[in-house]
Design a protein around this motif. Structure first.
Motif, short mmCIF file in Angstrom:
data_model
loop_
_atom_site.label_atom_id
_atom_site.label_comp_id
_atom_site.label_asym_id
_atom_site.label_seq_id
_atom_site.Cartn_x
_atom_site.Cartn_y
_atom_site.Cartn_z
N THR A 8 6.96 -5.10 -1.14
CA THR A 8 8.18 -4.29 -1.12
C THR A 8 7.87 -2.84 -1.50
O THR A 8 8.42 -1.91 -0.90
CB THR A 8 9.22 -4.88 -2.09
OG1 THR A 8 9.62 -6.17 -1.61
CG2 THR A 8 10.44 -3.99 -2.19
N GLY A 9 6.99 -2.66 -2.46
CA GLY A 9 6.68 -1.30 -2.91
C GLY A 9 5.97 -0.45 -1.90
O GLY A 9 5.90 0.79 -2.05
N GLY A 10 5.42 -1.06 -0.85
CA GLY A 10 4.70 -0.29 0.15
C GLY A 10 5.55 0.77 0.82
O GLY A 10 5.04 1.80 1.28
N GLN A 11 6.86 0.55 0.85
CA GLN A 11 7.74 1.49 1.54
C GLN A 11 8.02 2.76 0.74
O GLN A 11 8.65 3.69 1.24
CB GLN A 11 9.06 0.79 1.89
CG GLN A 11 8.86 -0.30 2.91
CD GLN A 11 10.09 -1.17 3.08
OE1 GLN A 11 10.96 -0.90 3.88
NE2 GLN A 11 10.17 -2.24 2.30
N ILE A 12 7.56 2.78 -0.51
CA ILE A 12 7.67 4.03 -1.29
C ILE A 12 6.29 4.58 -1.62
O ILE A 12 6.15 5.48 -2.44
CB ILE A 12 8.45 3.81 -2.60
CG1 ILE A 12 7.78 2.73 -3.46
CG2 ILE A 12 9.90 3.48 -2.33
CD1 ILE A 12 8.34 2.64 -4.86
N MET A 13 5.26 4.03 -0.95
CA MET A 13 3.89 4.41 -1.24
C MET A 13 3.42 5.53 -0.31
O MET A 13 3.36 5.34 0.89
CB MET A 13 2.97 3.20 -1.09
CG MET A 13 1.53 3.48 -1.43
SD MET A 13 1.35 4.01 -3.13
CE MET A 13 0.01 2.98 -3.67
N PRO A 14 3.12 6.72 -0.86
CA PRO A 14 2.59 7.80 -0.02
C PRO A 14 1.21 7.43 0.53
O PRO A 14 0.54 6.57 -0.04
CB PRO A 14 2.49 8.98 -0.99
CG PRO A 14 3.33 8.59 -2.17
CD PRO A 14 3.26 7.10 -2.25
N PRO A 15 0.77 8.04 1.64
CA PRO A 15 1.43 9.16 2.30
C PRO A 15 2.39 8.79 3.42
O PRO A 15 3.14 9.63 3.90
CB PRO A 15 0.24 9.93 2.89
CG PRO A 15 -0.75 8.85 3.23
CD PRO A 15 -0.60 7.83 2.14
N ILE A 16 2.38 7.53 3.88
CA ILE A 16 3.20 7.20 5.06
C ILE A 16 4.56 6.68 4.65
O ILE A 16 5.58 7.08 5.20
CB ILE A 16 2.46 6.20 5.96
CG1 ILE A 16 1.14 6.81 6.45
CG2 ILE A 16 3.33 5.83 7.15
CD1 ILE A 16 0.32 5.90 7.32
N MET A 17 4.61 5.74 3.71
CA MET A 17 5.88 5.19 3.23
C MET A 17 6.60 4.45 4.36
O MET A 17 5.98 4.03 5.34
CB MET A 17 6.75 6.29 2.61
CG MET A 17 6.03 7.09 1.53
SD MET A 17 6.89 8.55 0.97
CE MET A 17 8.32 7.82 0.16
N GLY A 18 7.92 4.28 4.24
CA GLY A 18 8.68 3.59 5.27
C GLY A 18 9.43 4.57 6.15
O GLY A 18 9.43 5.79 5.92
N ALA A 19 10.09 4.04 7.18
CA ALA A 19 10.80 4.90 8.13
C ALA A 19 11.88 5.73 7.44
O ALA A 19 12.14 6.87 7.84
CB ALA A 19 11.42 4.03 9.22
#
Length: 601
Positions: A265-276
């Protein structure tokens, strides 16, 4: 998703490859936004009917005749804009009457967007989009809070089809110009073996530590999640390895599932790409994407540091095992292939100096160069060509669900613009909270979690941001922290039972109980529910302000996270008494309040 074969599969893959090549060309050529967004849907909307069955009993290995008809109809609205673009761009909104063909094609687009959303995303967002599509026609007849200004059918169709205020608003624009490019980039990383290399590097780094498989899950999921932008996809991508490994070394099935759910779940707030949603945030705020990336660094660090420390103390307390030696690659292998990380560094460097779209294209080009050199050295050029074509096809296929969610969110936004419904929600939040900031924040957090239970985080963020950010602004909260607050909680809905998609995905792999996994997940990610309240009051945690203040706030937050982890697990070098756990908890809360105090004063 359907698994096609034979000539149909080749045709669909070719169509997807053409779609990806078009999007790469379109961004470089700086195509007009309305034309690009319409063409984006012209490519992706038909694929929703070709690749996603209408229901669970529909054919999974072939495309039935009715889906072919829907796919053809789905291409027509975008094709009309492409052919009649001069007319469309020169007509005057709300003045030039709609042509009959525009009314028909606009109605088709709206209906098919809702149906495609149902197939790709689920019933919740589709029903929400359907309600807000119909709502403007009868808004003046609704009672109380739901009462708004009504609009005619022509106004509804025009807004959603021929302007950038409805379906073709900012979310679909970001999907067309940035998200699909990063999904193509992620597909190239996977086909080039860079994702596999990173997994091996993480195993080599922490695999021999106590609770190694769980720590591998945390670090690797942070990497894969920032590329996929989907917690569920990340669970299946990394969890298929980490969950069985955790169970093998002694982790309970429910705990293993929870660890992977939280990490993914935390991958979507992980720089540099993050989530859509992060790309949409930059567009809504009107700031460079790199500003969002920089602001996300400390919240992401605290999220993963908190999860890592809880896992570390649990592993020490319960004497959980390490990754078996035969699964750990040699350091020589990791060092010899370290050049595979070059595309990531190039991407980060380009994000700092250029636009996000250009950074994605540069990253793709870098992967291609490295992949090409490897294929020449290995004398397997045919594999290079095949994987490049598959990466282009995968990029478009991964973008389908995101585009449909963005289109559905656009329907909601268009309805709010037509009826003024958003202003009613702003007033309601202010009234219920009595103008008290912390109460308003709690209300917004609850709304985010509830909306996120049935919607993808991107759609939940866009919709909740549209109705809550103005209310938070009225209470004095700054735009960047407010948007991050909403985005953060929309993402956390992936681990909040009973409708927690990442939890259910992890349960399917671990064989555990979703309810128990959900309880573990909230426990493991407890610090994540506190972080948004910290940075909205102290924006130095978003890298705003002086370096001294940022440094002090970060150090205090890290110490508080460690103490809170000790309190949650009841272990620090030895098992702790209840009194000791309470003391650790109180100290951690005082440190967290100090961080907030530093931001207010």
């Amino acid at each position: 998703m359907r698994k096609l074969s034979g000539k149909i599969k080749i045709i669909v893959l070719t169509y997807c490859i053409i779609s990806s090549l078009f999007h790469l060309y379109a961004v470089l050529s700086r195509m007009h936004s309305l034309l690009l967004r319409s063409t984006h849907l012209m490519f992706l909307l038909p694929l929703a009917f070709i690749l996603y069955p209408a229901h669970k009993n529909a054919p999974k290995d072939r495309v039935p005749w009715y889906d072919w008809i829907l796919a053809i109809l789905a291409a027509l609205p975008g094709l009309y804009v492409l052919v009649e673009f001069d007319w469309v761009i020169n007509r005057v909104w709300s003045v030039t009457p709609l042509r009959f063909i525009e009314k028909i094609l606009g109605a088709i687009l709206i209906i098919l967007i809702i149906e495609a959303t149902r197939r790709t995303v689920g019933y919740a967002l589709a029903c929400l989009a359907l309600f807000f599509t119909i709502y403007p026609l009868f808004a003046s007849r609704f009672p109380g809070l739901l009462r708004g200004g009504s609009a005619s059918l022509d106004e509804l169709i025009e807004t959603n089809y021929l302007t950038t205020e409805g379906i073709l608003s900012i979310p679909i624009g970001v999907s067309a110009t940035i998200v699909i490019l990063f999904l193509i980039f992620a597909a190239f990383l996977e086909k080039a073996g860079i994702g596999e290399y990173f997994m091996k590097a993480v195993i080599s780094l922490v695999g021999r530590k106590r609770g190694g498989p769980a720590k591998v899950a945390v670090i690797s999921s942070g990497f894969f999640g920032m590329l996929s932008g989907s917690a569920v996809a990340n669970v299946y991508g990394t969890g298929s390895f980490t969950i069985p490994m955790m169970i093998r070394v002694g982790f309970p099935r429910d705990l293993a599932g929870a660890i992977e759910a939280v990490a993914s779940t935390g991958g979507q707030i992980m720089p540099p790409i993050m989530g859509a949603g992060a790309f949409i945030m930059a567009s809504l705020l009107g700031i460079p994407y790199i500003s969002v990336v920089i602001a996300a660094i400390i919240p992401a660090l605290l999220y993963y540091f908190g999860a890592y420390m809880v896992i570390h103390f649990i592993s020490e307390r319960d004497n959980l095992g390490i990754v078996p030696e035969d699964f750990i690659p040699s350091k020589r292998e990791i060092l010899n292939n370290s050049y595979l990380l070059i595309p990531i560094f190039v991407l980060i460097y380009t994000l700092v100096s250029r636009t996000a779209s250009f950074a994605a294209i540069t990253g793709i080009a870098t992967v291609l160069i490295i992949f090409f050199i490897r294929s020449i050295l290995s004398k397997d050029f045919s594999k290079f060509v095949k994987n490049c074509l598959l990466a282009l096809a995968d990029g478009t296929q991964r973008a389908i669900a995101v585009a449909m969610a963005c289109g559905a969110a656009g329907l909601v936004i268009g309805s709010m613009n037509l009826t003024g419904f958003g202003f009613k929600i702003v007033g309601a939040i202010l009234n219920i909270s009595f103008g008290i900031g912390i109460i308003a924040l709690i209300l917004v957090a609850i709304i985010c979690v509830i909306m996120g239970m049935g919607l993808p985080p991107t759609a939940a963020y866009v919709i909740v941001a549209a109705i809550s950010i103005p209310a938070l602004a009225r209470l004095g909260f700054q735009p960047l922290p407010s948007h991050f607050f909403v985005y953060y909680f929309a993402i956390l809905s992936n681990i909040t039972y009973p409708v927690a998609l990442a939890v259910y995905a992890a349960a399917s792999l671990s064989g555990g109980n979703p309810r128990t996994i959900g309880m573990y997940a909230v426990k493991l990610g407890f610090i994540a529910f506190i972080v948004p309240f910290m940075f909205i009051y102290n924006d130095s945690l978003l890298f705003q302000g002086s370096l001294l203040k940022i440094g002090i706030s970060l150090i205090l937050s890290l110490i508080a996270t460690i103490l809170l982890s000790v309190s949650i697990t009841g272990y620090f070098r030895k098992r702790l008494s209840k009194l000791s756990r309470i003391v650790y908890f109180i100290i951690s809360c005082l440190l967290l309040l100090t961080v907030i105090y530093l931001g207010i004063f």
